[in-house]
Scaffold this motif. Structure first.
Motif, PDB file in Angstrom:
ATOM      1  N   MET A   9       0.781  -1.255   0.192  1.00 31.38           N
ATOM      2  CA  MET A   9      -0.185  -0.003  -0.026  1.00 31.38           C
ATOM      3  C   MET A   9       0.877   1.375  -0.102  1.00 31.38           C
ATOM      4  O   MET A   9       0.580   2.217  -0.647  1.00 31.38           O
ATOM      5  CB  MET A   9      -0.985  -0.007   1.308  1.00 31.38           C
ATOM      6  N   LEU A  10       2.005   1.352   0.690  1.00 35.11           N
ATOM      7  CA  LEU A  10       2.880   2.546   1.000  1.00 35.11           C
ATOM      8  C   LEU A  10       3.601   2.520  -0.417  1.00 35.11           C
ATOM      9  O   LEU A  10       3.461   3.726  -0.855  1.00 35.11           O
ATOM     10  CB  LEU A  10       3.818   2.071   2.187  1.00 35.11           C
ATOM     11  N   GLU A  11       3.995   1.598  -1.239  1.00 41.33           N
ATOM     12  CA  GLU A  11       4.678   1.663  -2.219  1.00 41.33           C
ATOM     13  C   GLU A  11       3.634   2.203  -3.249  1.00 41.33           C
ATOM     14  O   GLU A  11       4.230   3.066  -4.075  1.00 41.33           O
ATOM     15  CB  GLU A  11       5.192   0.397  -2.713  1.00 41.33           C
ATOM     16  N   HIS A  12       2.694   1.793  -3.439  1.00 38.97           N
ATOM     17  CA  HIS A  12       1.599   2.420  -4.401  1.00 38.97           C
ATOM     18  C   HIS A  12       1.089   3.602  -4.139  1.00 38.97           C
ATOM     19  O   HIS A  12       1.147   4.386  -5.060  1.00 38.97           O
ATOM     20  CB  HIS A  12       0.178   1.225  -4.448  1.00 38.97           C
ATOM     21  N   GLU A  13       0.996   4.159  -2.996  1.00 37.76           N
ATOM     22  CA  GLU A  13       0.799   5.580  -2.539  1.00 37.76           C
ATOM     23  C   GLU A  13       1.612   6.109  -3.147  1.00 37.76           C
ATOM     24  O   GLU A  13       1.523   7.527  -3.794  1.00 37.76           O
ATOM     25  CB  GLU A  13       0.339   5.660  -1.451  1.00 37.76           C
ATOM     26  N   VAL A  14       3.010   5.953  -2.962  1.00 37.21           N
ATOM     27  CA  VAL A  14       3.927   6.950  -3.426  1.00 37.21           C
ATOM     28  C   VAL A  14       4.169   6.853  -5.125  1.00 37.21           C
ATOM     29  O   VAL A  14       4.448   7.812  -5.717  1.00 37.21           O
ATOM     30  CB  VAL A  14       5.438   6.367  -2.756  1.00 37.21           C
ATOM     31  N   SER A  15       3.839   5.672  -5.624  1.00 36.08           N
ATOM     32  CA  SER A  15       3.932   5.409  -7.063  1.00 36.08           C
ATOM     33  C   SER A  15       3.050   6.457  -7.808  1.00 36.08           C
ATOM     34  O   SER A  15       3.282   6.762  -8.771  1.00 36.08           O
ATOM     35  CB  SER A  15       4.032   4.046  -7.467  1.00 36.08           C
ATOM     36  N   TYR A  16       1.870   6.412  -7.229  1.00 33.04           N
ATOM     37  CA  TYR A  16       0.767   7.296  -7.728  1.00 33.04           C
ATOM     38  C   TYR A  16       1.589   8.525  -7.967  1.00 33.04           C
ATOM     39  O   TYR A  16       1.056   9.420  -8.856  1.00 33.04           O
ATOM     40  CB  TYR A  16      -0.279   7.403  -6.996  1.00 33.04           C
ATOM     41  N   LEU A  17       1.956   9.202  -6.964  1.00 33.70           N
ATOM     42  CA  LEU A  17       2.573  10.576  -6.976  1.00 33.70           C
ATOM     43  C   LEU A  17       3.714  10.677  -8.191  1.00 33.70           C
ATOM     44  O   LEU A  17       3.910  11.970  -8.591  1.00 33.70           O
ATOM     45  CB  LEU A  17       2.974  11.040  -5.712  1.00 33.70           C
ATOM     46  N   HIS A  49       7.298  21.753  -5.615  1.00 33.18           N
ATOM     47  CA  HIS A  49       7.974  21.439  -7.018  1.00 33.18           C
ATOM     48  C   HIS A  49       7.695  19.826  -7.365  1.00 33.18           C
ATOM     49  O   HIS A  49       7.393  19.359  -8.543  1.00 33.18           O
ATOM     50  CB  HIS A  49       9.202  21.701  -7.213  1.00 33.18           C
ATOM     51  N   ASP A  50       7.999  18.917  -6.389  1.00 37.20           N
ATOM     52  CA  ASP A  50       7.681  17.564  -6.552  1.00 37.20           C
ATOM     53  C   ASP A  50       6.983  17.024  -5.271  1.00 37.20           C
ATOM     54  O   ASP A  50       7.155  16.833  -4.359  1.00 37.20           O
ATOM     55  CB  ASP A  50       9.399  16.751  -6.107  1.00 37.20           C
ATOM     56  N   PRO A  51       5.541  16.618  -5.966  1.00 38.20           N
ATOM     57  CA  PRO A  51       4.865  15.998  -5.025  1.00 38.20           C
ATOM     58  C   PRO A  51       5.091  14.902  -4.100  1.00 38.20           C
ATOM     59  O   PRO A  51       4.854  14.457  -3.028  1.00 38.20           O
ATOM     60  CB  PRO A  51       3.473  16.074  -5.987  1.00 38.20           C
ATOM     61  N   ALA A  52       5.846  13.922  -5.247  1.00 39.92           N
ATOM     62  CA  ALA A  52       6.293  12.627  -4.599  1.00 39.92           C
ATOM     63  C   ALA A  52       7.225  12.918  -3.315  1.00 39.92           C
ATOM     64  O   ALA A  52       7.153  12.018  -2.458  1.00 39.92           O
ATOM     65  CB  ALA A  52       7.013  11.858  -5.681  1.00 39.92           C
ATOM     66  N   ARG A  53       8.175  13.814  -3.714  1.00 41.83           N
ATOM     67  CA  ARG A  53       9.221  14.035  -2.684  1.00 41.83           C
ATOM     68  C   ARG A  53       8.371  14.581  -1.446  1.00 41.83           C
ATOM     69  O   ARG A  53       8.735  14.451  -0.205  1.00 41.83           O
ATOM     70  CB  ARG A  53      10.332  14.920  -3.124  1.00 41.83           C
ATOM     71  N   PHE A  54       7.318  15.459  -1.611  1.00 40.92           N
ATOM     72  CA  PHE A  54       6.817  16.334  -0.569  1.00 40.92           C
ATOM     73  C   PHE A  54       5.885  15.105   0.486  1.00 40.92           C
ATOM     74  O   PHE A  54       6.111  15.009   1.564  1.00 40.92           O
ATOM     75  CB  PHE A  54       5.862  17.303  -1.094  1.00 40.92           C
ATOM     76  N   ALA A  55       5.286  14.341  -0.386  1.00 41.34           N
ATOM     77  CA  ALA A  55       4.716  13.100   0.558  1.00 41.34           C
ATOM     78  C   ALA A  55       5.588  12.141   0.930  1.00 41.34           C
ATOM     79  O   ALA A  55       5.537  11.806   2.382  1.00 41.34           O
ATOM     80  CB  ALA A  55       3.701  12.271  -0.476  1.00 41.34           C
ATOM     81  N   ALA A  56       6.711  11.820   0.320  1.00 36.30           N
ATOM     82  CA  ALA A  56       7.614  10.886   1.258  1.00 36.30           C
ATOM     83  C   ALA A  56       8.362  11.728   2.319  1.00 36.30           C
ATOM     84  O   ALA A  56       8.485  10.944   3.259  1.00 36.30           O
ATOM     85  CB  ALA A  56       8.771  10.514   0.159  1.00 36.30           C
ATOM     86  N   GLY A  57       8.688  13.117   2.255  1.00 35.46           N
ATOM     87  CA  GLY A  57       8.978  13.584   3.382  1.00 35.46           C
ATOM     88  C   GLY A  57       7.846  13.546   4.797  1.00 35.46           C
ATOM     89  O   GLY A  57       8.398  13.230   5.972  1.00 35.46           O
ATOM     90  N   TRP A  58       6.707  13.865   4.241  1.00 33.28           N
ATOM     91  CA  TRP A  58       5.814  13.652   5.306  1.00 33.28           C
ATOM     92  C   TRP A  58       5.750  12.028   5.876  1.00 33.28           C
ATOM     93  O   TRP A  58       5.597  11.804   7.059  1.00 33.28           O
ATOM     94  CB  TRP A  58       4.358  14.029   4.792  1.00 33.28           C
ATOM     95  N   VAL A  88       1.263   9.831   3.867  1.00 31.00           N
ATOM     96  CA  VAL A  88       1.402  10.139   2.429  1.00 31.00           C
ATOM     97  C   VAL A  88      -0.101  10.629   1.864  1.00 31.00           C
ATOM     98  O   VAL A  88       0.068  11.659   1.188  1.00 31.00           O
ATOM     99  CB  VAL A  88       1.687   8.891   1.834  1.00 31.00           C
ATOM    100  N   ARG A  89      -1.135   9.867   2.404  1.00 34.10           N
ATOM    101  CA  ARG A  89      -2.541  10.485   1.968  1.00 34.10           C
ATOM    102  C   ARG A  89      -2.863  11.645   2.694  1.00 34.10           C
ATOM    103  O   ARG A  89      -3.404  12.727   1.859  1.00 34.10           O
ATOM    104  CB  ARG A  89      -3.330   9.374   2.570  1.00 34.10           C
ATOM    105  N   LEU A  90      -2.375  11.989   3.778  1.00 36.26           N
ATOM    106  CA  LEU A  90      -2.481  13.500   4.367  1.00 36.26           C
ATOM    107  C   LEU A  90      -1.703  14.574   3.564  1.00 36.26           C
ATOM    108  O   LEU A  90      -2.371  15.673   3.201  1.00 36.26           O
ATOM    109  CB  LEU A  90      -2.087  13.444   5.832  1.00 36.26           C
ATOM    110  N   ALA A  91      -0.654  14.252   3.084  1.00 32.31           N
ATOM    111  CA  ALA A  91      -0.021  15.102   2.011  1.00 32.31           C
ATOM    112  C   ALA A  91      -0.678  15.198   0.849  1.00 32.31           C
ATOM    113  O   ALA A  91      -0.867  16.324   0.384  1.00 32.31           O
ATOM    114  CB  ALA A  91       1.492  14.514   1.913  1.00 32.31           C
ATOM    115  N   VAL A  92      -1.264  14.245   0.215  1.00 29.82           N
ATOM    116  CA  VAL A  92      -2.169  14.279  -1.057  1.00 29.82           C
ATOM    117  C   VAL A  92      -3.138  14.964  -0.824  1.00 29.82           C
ATOM    118  O   VAL A  92      -3.492  15.951  -1.609  1.00 29.82           O
ATOM    119  CB  VAL A  92      -2.350  12.995  -1.189  1.00 29.82           C
TER     120      VAL A  92
END
Length: 242
Positions: A64-72, A83-92, A147-151
């Motif tokens: 689930m975690l891998e999929h959530e990040v891969s969507y971004l 600038h980078d939503p995936a990095r932003f969510a990964a930071g959260w 990750v979902r909260l960041a999204v």
């Protein structure tokens, strides 16, 4: 009449809270709801781990975690806020992982796993094997939640844009109705107004608590559309004469 006025004056009106206290109260209520959603997400994963995906185990929430990040990473372009939503969510997710590690549960699990022999060691070993999948599933779910909260945070401009477009369209329709002699409907106005709040709150509840991985577009876009439609209908059915 004078007696009624005197009676009302004898009962002091409750003091209204200032904007600072109301803001703090709103922040604490939001934090409470987010904490409740996190607990519900963990409990949902534990129920699934016990009854529905025993064969997958902790790998379920790991995927689930891998999929959530891969969507971004695969489906998002640069955002107006970051600038980078995936990095932003990964930071959260990393921040959430560090907060979870500060609880001491992972260290406790490592100490129990490395405990020696003897009756106490055997008992703690059995206890560790029993709680290990639930502990590490909670560890992953905390990161999925972050990750979902960041999204959802990144999706706020979509709701703002839908709201502004809806207000403009609704007010145009209201003016056309006003100058065309159309009839206003308080029934439609009040029902559309009641949908505005749920269309903003339900995405946070539904998306944060989902026990499976879902693309954010399937959650954000329908609720943003519902929010825009509700605002447009409420604005168009607003009172004809102010």
């Amino acid at each position: 009449m004078m007696a009624q006025v005197r009676e009302r004056s004898d009962h002091p009106q409750p003091a209204q809270r200032g904007i600072v206290l109301r803001s703090l109260g709103g922040i604490f209520r939001l934090a409470g709801w987010l904490l409740l959603a996190l607990v519900f997400s963990i409990l949902t994963e534990w129920v699934g781990l016990t009854f529905f995906w025993q064969d997958q185990g902790v790998a379920h929430c790991h995927r689930m975690l891998e999929h959530e990040v891969s969507y971004l990473q695969s489906g998002y372009r640069p955002h107006p806020l970051v600038h980078d939503p995936a990095r932003f969510a990964a930071g959260w997710a990393e921040s959430a992982r560090r907060l979870f590690d500060k609880t001491g549960l992972p260290d406790w699990a490592d100490r129990v796993a490395d405990s020696g022999g003897g009756r106490l060691g055997a008992w703690t070993g059995r206890l560790y094997r029993l709680v290990e999948p639930y502990l590490w599933s909670a560890w992953y779910i905390v990161q999925v939640f972050a990750v979902r909260l960041a999204v959802l945070t990144l999706a706020l401009p979509a709701f703002a844009l839908a709201g502004m477009a809806a207000v403009s369209d609704g007010l145009v329709q209201r003016d056309l109705r006003k100058y065309g002699g159309g009839r206003e409907s308080a029934f439609v106005y009040h029902h559309a107004k009641r949908l505005i709040g749920p269309s903003l709150i339900l995405p946070w509840i539904v998306y944060l608590a989902l026990p499976v991985s879902v693309h954010p577009n399937f959650v954000v876009l329908p609720f943003a559309a519902l929010f825009g439609i509700s605002v447009a209908v409420a604005a168009s059915m607003f009172k004809k004469y102010l």
